[in-house]
Motif scaffolding. Sequence first.
Motif, PDB file in Angstrom:
ATOM      1  N   THR A 161       0.838  -1.217   0.000  1.00 43.43           N
ATOM      2  CA  THR A 161       0.000   0.000   0.000  1.00 43.43           C
ATOM      3  C   THR A 161       0.861   1.251   0.000  1.00 43.43           C
ATOM      4  O   THR A 161       0.545   2.243  -0.671  1.00 43.43           O
ATOM      5  N   GLN A 163       3.848   1.564  -1.301  1.00 44.80           N
ATOM      6  CA  GLN A 163       4.450   1.704  -2.621  1.00 44.80           C
ATOM      7  C   GLN A 163       3.424   2.249  -3.618  1.00 44.80           C
ATOM      8  O   GLN A 163       3.753   3.028  -4.510  1.00 44.80           O
ATOM      9  N   ASP A 164       2.157   1.830  -3.460  1.00 48.46           N
ATOM     10  CA  ASP A 164       1.109   2.363  -4.344  1.00 48.46           C
ATOM     11  C   ASP A 164       0.969   3.872  -4.133  1.00 48.46           C
ATOM     12  O   ASP A 164       0.850   4.645  -5.091  1.00 48.46           O
ATOM     13  N   GLN A 165       1.008   4.326  -2.877  1.00 48.43           N
ATOM     14  CA  GLN A 165       0.894   5.761  -2.589  1.00 48.43           C
ATOM     15  C   GLN A 165       2.099   6.518  -3.158  1.00 48.43           C
ATOM     16  O   GLN A 165       1.952   7.596  -3.735  1.00 48.43           O
ATOM     17  N   HIS A 166       3.302   5.936  -2.990  1.00 50.50           N
ATOM     18  CA  HIS A 166       4.502   6.582  -3.528  1.00 50.50           C
ATOM     19  C   HIS A 166       4.430   6.657  -5.057  1.00 50.50           C
ATOM     20  O   HIS A 166       4.849   7.664  -5.665  1.00 50.50           O
ATOM     21  N   ALA A 167       3.907   5.661  -5.695  1.00 56.23           N
ATOM     22  CA  ALA A 167       3.796   5.664  -7.155  1.00 56.23           C
ATOM     23  C   ALA A 167       2.847   6.774  -7.598  1.00 56.23           C
ATOM     24  O   ALA A 167       3.109   7.475  -8.597  1.00 56.23           O
ATOM     25  N   GLN A 168       1.752   6.963  -6.869  1.00 54.07           N
ATOM     26  CA  GLN A 168       0.812   8.032  -7.214  1.00 54.07           C
ATOM     27  C   GLN A 168       1.461   9.402  -7.034  1.00 54.07           C
ATOM     28  O   GLN A 168       1.294  10.308  -7.860  1.00 54.07           O
ATOM     29  N   GLU A 169       2.212   9.566  -5.950  1.00 51.72           N
ATOM     30  CA  GLU A 169       2.888  10.841  -5.724  1.00 51.72           C
ATOM     31  C   GLU A 169       3.902  11.125  -6.829  1.00 51.72           C
ATOM     32  O   GLU A 169       4.040  12.264  -7.310  1.00 51.72           O
ATOM     33  N   GLN A 171       3.775  10.011  -9.889  1.00 47.65           N
ATOM     34  CA  GLN A 171       3.019  10.347 -11.089  1.00 47.65           C
ATOM     35  C   GLN A 171       2.546  11.798 -11.041  1.00 47.65           C
ATOM     36  O   GLN A 171       2.599  12.519 -12.037  1.00 47.65           O
ATOM     37  N   GLN A 172       2.088  12.232  -9.886  1.00 50.56           N
ATOM     38  CA  GLN A 172       1.612  13.603  -9.752  1.00 50.56           C
ATOM     39  C   GLN A 172       2.756  14.587  -9.970  1.00 50.56           C
ATOM     40  O   GLN A 172       2.584  15.650 -10.592  1.00 50.56           O
ATOM     41  N   HIS A 175       3.665  14.593 -13.776  1.00 46.36           N
ATOM     42  CA  HIS A 175       2.664  15.178 -14.665  1.00 46.36           C
ATOM     43  C   HIS A 175       1.815  16.199 -13.892  1.00 46.36           C
ATOM     44  O   HIS A 175       0.610  16.014 -13.709  1.00 46.36           O
ATOM     45  N   GLN A 179      -3.034  17.495 -13.622  1.00 45.42           N
ATOM     46  CA  GLN A 179      -3.873  17.768 -12.465  1.00 45.42           C
ATOM     47  C   GLN A 179      -4.490  19.159 -12.552  1.00 45.42           C
ATOM     48  O   GLN A 179      -5.635  19.373 -12.209  1.00 45.42           O
TER      49      GLN A 179
END
Length: 183
Positions: A161, A163-169, A171-172, A175, A179
């Motif tokens: 979980t 790592q999923d949050q870090h991946a989203q950050e 990505q943000q 790019h 947003q």
Amino acid sequence: MLEQLQRLKAHLDALNKRLEKVENENASLQQNQANSEAQFRGQISQKDDSIKQKQLQIDQLNQQLSQAQSQFKQLNTDATALAERYGRLEKSCTDLKNRFQEILTERNELRAVKEKMLGDQKKSQLQIEELQAERERLIQKNDHAKVKVEAIIQRLATLGTEQDQHAQEIQQLAHPTEQHEEI
């Protein structure tokens, strides 16, 4: 990250194999304990039967002794046949003494066998207690291994979980214009 997951999976597989091995050893020890207990119980019952048989023989010999004593009294009262029967009586007394010595010898042997059996029983009891202690130790070890495996699984879930949050950050950050366009 995939390598870490693969390593963790390999560790989990190794831990599962170790856990299975410990459980197999535990089952084997329990089976050995049950076999030992059954064997010792069988030996004890055989020895008890042997003691009972010897006790019956002793009782029979005691009855024979009492019968011989009654004959001895009867021979003393029979004054007319005293001279003729005296030799037989002396011989009977010698036989009775020999039988009594044999009884005493058998009794002493039975006592020795009984003491040996009690010693064997104590040794067996100690072995049973040692096996039970070993079983408890293995059960605790097994429980400890289960707790460790569960903790590793929880850490893996938490890592997934995070790592999923870090991946989203990431990505943000990569790019940021997408947003702003959505807002």
